[in-house]
Design a protein around this motif. Structure first.
Motif, mmCIF file in Angstrom:
data_model
loop_
_atom_site.group_PDB
_atom_site.id
_atom_site.type_symbol
_atom_site.label_atom_id
_atom_site.label_comp_id
_atom_site.label_asym_id
_atom_site.label_seq_id
_atom_site.Cartn_x
_atom_site.Cartn_y
_atom_site.Cartn_z
ATOM 1 N N TRP A 49 0.821 -1.223 0.000
ATOM 2 C CA TRP A 49 0.000 0.000 0.000
ATOM 3 C C TRP A 49 0.849 1.265 0.000
ATOM 4 C CZ3 TRP A 49 -4.480 0.087 -2.010
ATOM 5 C CH2 TRP A 49 -5.326 -1.021 -1.930
ATOM 6 N N THR A 50 1.924 1.284 0.808
ATOM 7 C CA THR A 50 2.779 2.485 0.774
ATOM 8 C C THR A 50 3.770 2.408 -0.388
ATOM 9 O OG1 THR A 50 4.446 1.501 2.211
ATOM 10 C CG2 THR A 50 2.685 2.744 3.299
ATOM 11 N N LYS A 51 3.856 1.233 -1.005
ATOM 12 C CA LYS A 51 4.772 0.981 -2.131
ATOM 13 C C LYS A 51 6.226 1.209 -1.722
ATOM 14 C CE LYS A 51 1.205 2.058 -5.518
ATOM 15 N NZ LYS A 51 0.553 3.113 -6.239
ATOM 16 N N LYS A 52 6.541 0.838 -0.478
ATOM 17 C CA LYS A 52 7.921 1.017 0.025
ATOM 18 C C LYS A 52 8.560 -0.329 0.337
ATOM 19 C CE LYS A 52 8.089 5.681 1.579
ATOM 20 N NZ LYS A 52 6.749 6.239 1.847
ATOM 21 N N ASP A 53 9.843 -0.469 -0.053
ATOM 22 C CA ASP A 53 10.621 -1.638 0.356
ATOM 23 C C ASP A 53 11.094 -1.395 1.777
ATOM 24 O OD1 ASP A 53 10.381 -3.012 -2.062
ATOM 25 O OD2 ASP A 53 11.897 -1.723 -2.974
ATOM 26 N N MET A 54 11.048 -2.438 2.591
ATOM 27 C CA MET A 54 11.306 -2.246 4.014
ATOM 28 C C MET A 54 12.364 -3.196 4.545
ATOM 29 S SD MET A 54 7.432 -1.663 5.210
ATOM 30 C CE MET A 54 8.013 -1.072 6.763
ATOM 31 N N GLY A 55 13.357 -3.509 3.710
ATOM 32 C CA GLY A 55 14.432 -4.387 4.174
ATOM 33 C C GLY A 55 13.982 -5.834 4.208
ATOM 34 N N SER A 56 14.598 -6.607 5.106
ATOM 35 C CA SER A 56 14.298 -8.045 5.153
ATOM 36 C C SER A 56 13.706 -8.420 6.496
ATOM 37 C CB SER A 56 15.584 -8.852 4.977
ATOM 38 O OG SER A 56 16.187 -8.506 3.765
ATOM 39 N N VAL A 57 13.075 -9.606 6.529
ATOM 40 C CA VAL A 57 12.512 -10.080 7.798
ATOM 41 C C VAL A 57 13.666 -10.419 8.751
ATOM 42 C CG1 VAL A 57 10.498 -11.038 6.637
ATOM 43 C CG2 VAL A 57 12.417 -12.528 7.147
ATOM 44 N N GLY A 58 13.391 -10.462 10.009
ATOM 45 C CA GLY A 58 14.433 -10.741 10.988
ATOM 46 C C GLY A 58 14.059 -10.049 12.269
ATOM 47 N N LYS A 59 14.352 -8.764 12.307
ATOM 48 C CA LYS A 59 14.041 -8.005 13.517
ATOM 49 C C LYS A 59 12.536 -7.808 13.681
ATOM 50 C CE LYS A 59 17.511 -4.684 13.407
ATOM 51 N NZ LYS A 59 17.495 -3.408 12.891
ATOM 52 N N LYS A 60 12.093 -7.801 14.922
ATOM 53 C CA LYS A 60 10.675 -7.541 15.204
ATOM 54 C C LYS A 60 10.266 -6.194 14.621
ATOM 55 C CE LYS A 60 9.450 -9.784 19.523
ATOM 56 N NZ LYS A 60 9.092 -9.565 20.910
ATOM 57 N N MET A 61 9.045 -6.096 14.137
ATOM 58 C CA MET A 61 8.546 -4.820 13.625
ATOM 59 C C MET A 61 7.264 -4.450 14.364
ATOM 60 S SD MET A 61 9.062 -5.376 9.497
ATOM 61 C CE MET A 61 7.604 -4.506 9.140
ATOM 62 N N THR A 62 7.066 -3.167 14.560
ATOM 63 C CA THR A 62 5.834 -2.717 15.212
ATOM 64 C C THR A 62 5.158 -1.671 14.335
ATOM 65 O OG1 THR A 62 6.897 -3.056 17.319
ATOM 66 C CG2 THR A 62 4.893 -1.781 17.348
ATOM 67 N N HIS A 63 3.842 -1.834 14.152
ATOM 68 C CA HIS A 63 3.074 -0.893 13.338
ATOM 69 C C HIS A 63 1.813 -0.511 14.073
ATOM 70 C CE1 HIS A 63 5.041 -1.242 9.361
ATOM 71 N NE2 HIS A 63 5.424 -2.408 9.837
ATOM 72 N N SER A 64 1.408 0.715 13.856
ATOM 73 C CA SER A 64 0.118 1.132 14.362
ATOM 74 C C SER A 64 -0.885 0.953 13.213
ATOM 75 C CB SER A 64 0.256 2.588 14.793
ATOM 76 O OG SER A 64 -0.977 3.140 14.942
ATOM 77 N N LEU A 65 -1.998 0.283 13.516
ATOM 78 C CA LEU A 65 -2.951 -0.025 12.448
ATOM 79 C C LEU A 65 -4.332 0.520 12.809
ATOM 80 C CD1 LEU A 65 -3.525 -1.499 9.778
ATOM 81 C CD2 LEU A 65 -3.757 -3.636 11.065
ATOM 82 N N ALA A 66 -4.820 1.412 11.968
ATOM 83 C CA ALA A 66 -6.117 2.050 12.226
ATOM 84 C C ALA A 66 -7.251 1.023 12.161
ATOM 85 C CB ALA A 66 -6.356 3.154 11.198
ATOM 86 N N GLY A 67 -8.380 1.368 12.757
ATOM 87 C CA GLY A 67 -9.559 0.488 12.731
ATOM 88 C C GLY A 67 -9.977 0.187 11.300
ATOM 89 N N HIS A 68 -10.360 -1.072 11.060
ATOM 90 C CA HIS A 68 -10.828 -1.513 9.733
ATOM 91 C C HIS A 68 -9.809 -1.283 8.628
ATOM 92 C CE1 HIS A 68 -15.374 -1.390 10.964
ATOM 93 N NE2 HIS A 68 -14.674 -2.297 11.612
ATOM 94 N N ASP A 69 -8.556 -1.178 8.985
ATOM 95 C CA ASP A 69 -7.527 -0.970 7.959
ATOM 96 C C ASP A 69 -6.666 -2.225 7.836
ATOM 97 O OD1 ASP A 69 -6.095 0.299 5.978
ATOM 98 O OD2 ASP A 69 -5.545 2.042 7.212
ATOM 99 N N VAL A 70 -5.819 -2.240 6.846
ATOM 100 C CA VAL A 70 -4.929 -3.377 6.623
ATOM 101 C C VAL A 70 -3.482 -2.929 6.500
ATOM 102 C CG1 VAL A 70 -6.467 -5.045 5.487
ATOM 103 C CG2 VAL A 70 -5.487 -3.174 4.161
ATOM 104 N N LEU A 71 -2.616 -3.871 6.776
ATOM 105 C CA LEU A 71 -1.182 -3.718 6.576
ATOM 106 C C LEU A 71 -0.837 -4.904 5.679
ATOM 107 C CD1 LEU A 71 1.173 -2.084 7.825
ATOM 108 C CD2 LEU A 71 1.233 -3.791 9.654
#
Ligand code: GLA
Length: 371
Positions: free
Chosen positions: A343-365
């Motif tokens: 959705w943001t069309k951004k590359d975010m590196g690789s999996v490994g480290k824990k990630m934390t996101h804030s997610l609005a109601g009825h929204d998706v990541l």
């Protein structure tokens, strides 16, 4: 992928609308994004003539269906039509019962590419037999025509329709709300979340050329928030659903068009393996969905079913799973998948480290994870 007239226009359709929708689909980039079918739903019909041949409503479709099909084809698109296995359509127009071979022949002559075949007024008919009759009729007519089985999942078409049609509705009609049921008295229509939940247990029946159909999209029809639009589109992508837009393409806003044409989400939906995704984990009203993709990739989507903002903590180790149905392993503990937020069309590196996101109601990541 395509467009269908019902969700927005119901019976209020004519040839001018269909031509304009075809024009817009080419001009606004939807065709380039993959949308192909322009499907006319109920109420295009006029009467049968003395020989039983069906004709379009002469006032709404004065140029005839062949001319309309030629026009849609001239735009590089395909055209769909609608009928019903019973005596009348749900909108009370002539159904195909007893006229199956004649109607299929007529559609083929008009140049029709897709038939949605509904299930109203079918007293005394068995679904499997009725749909096999129209399949035989279409085959006899000699033109490749996609058959969309619309019997609302009543007789479990997923169990018998794999070689009968190309897609089958799994539920009653969609209703333009995110999380509700609308009671019409004799029947109920279902919100986006209600329909999503009813796909449980059906993924093993779907695959290339034979799809579960959770009904057409309500994106851009004025009731869903931008987050809900994204969630609706993302979840239909995750479950490899047919993507039939159902809004007025001529007047939609930029946000709606951006949702409907998001290339990353569409690629996940249209992935060549055609594997329907699954709900993997649920925690505090946030669902985590996975879908195996070609080249060892996976789609990962978090859906916030609540109306409150939630914090999504992604601990990659915890997500490991073997999907029995596709025999594919998702193993972010061992495989350094590259992460792209579609959705943001951004590359975010690789999996490994824990990630934390804030997610609005009825929204998706929503991420694509590739090797
Ligand atoms: C049924 C179908 C809908 C639509 C209408 C038309 O309800 O399920 O998708 O085609 O009929 O009358």
């Amino acid at each position: 992928m395509g467009w269908n007239s019902w969700n927005k226009f119901a019976c209020n359709i004519d040839e001018k609308l269909i031509r304009e929708i075809a024009d817009v689909m080419v001009a606004n980039g939807m065709k380039d994004a993959g949308y192909t079918y322009i499907n006319i739903d109920d109420c295009w019909h006029g009467d049968r003539d003395s020989l039983g041949f069906i004709h379009p409503d002469p006032e709404r479709f004065p140029s005839g269906m062949k001319a309309l099909a030629d026009y849609v084809h001239s735009k590089g698109l395909k055209i769909g039509i609608y009928s019903d296995a019973g005596s009348q359509t749900c909108g009370g127009r002539p159904g195909s019962r007893g006229y199956e071979f004649q109607d299929a022949m007529t559609y083929a002559e008009w140049g029709i590419d897709y038939l949605k075949y509904d299930w109203c007024n079918t007293e005394g008919l068995r679904a499997e037999g009725a749909y096999k009759t129209i399949t035989a009729a279409l085959k006899k007519a000699g033109r490749p025509i996609v058959l969309s089985i619309c019997e609302w999942g009543s007789d479990k078409p997923w169990e018998w329709a794999q070689d009968v049609g190309h897609l089958w509705r799994t539920t009653g009609d969609i209703y333009n709300c995110f999380d509700c049921i609308h009671d019409h008295g004799t029947w109920k229509s279902l919100g986006i979340m209600q329909i999503l939940d009813m796909q449980e247990g059906l993924r093993q029946y779907a695959g290339p050329g034979h799809w579960n159909d959770p009904d057409m999209l309500e994106i851009g029809n004025g009731q869903l928030t931008p987050a809900q639009d994204r969630a609706h589109f993302s979840m239909w992508a995750m479950i490899a659903a047919p993507l039939m837009s159902g809004n007025d393409l001529r007047s939609m806003d930029k946000n709606t068009l951006e949702v409907l044409t998001n290339p990353g989400v569409i690629a996940i939906n249209q992935d060549s393996l055609g594997i329907q995704g699954f709900r993997h984990l649920v925690k505090d009203s946030v669902e985590c969905w996975l879908k195996p993709l070609e080249d060892g990739a996976w789609a990962l989507c978090y859906l916030n079913r609540s109306t409150e903002v939630k914090t999504v903590s992604i601990d990659w180790q915890d997500l490991q799973v073997t999907d029995e149905h596709s025999n594919r392993q998702f193993n972010p503990g061992k495989t350094p998948y590259k992460i792209r937020n579609v959705w943001t069309k951004k590359d975010m590196g690789s999996v490994g480290k824990k990630m934390t996101h804030s997610l609005a109601g009825h929204d998706v990541l929503m991420f694509k994870l590739s090797i």
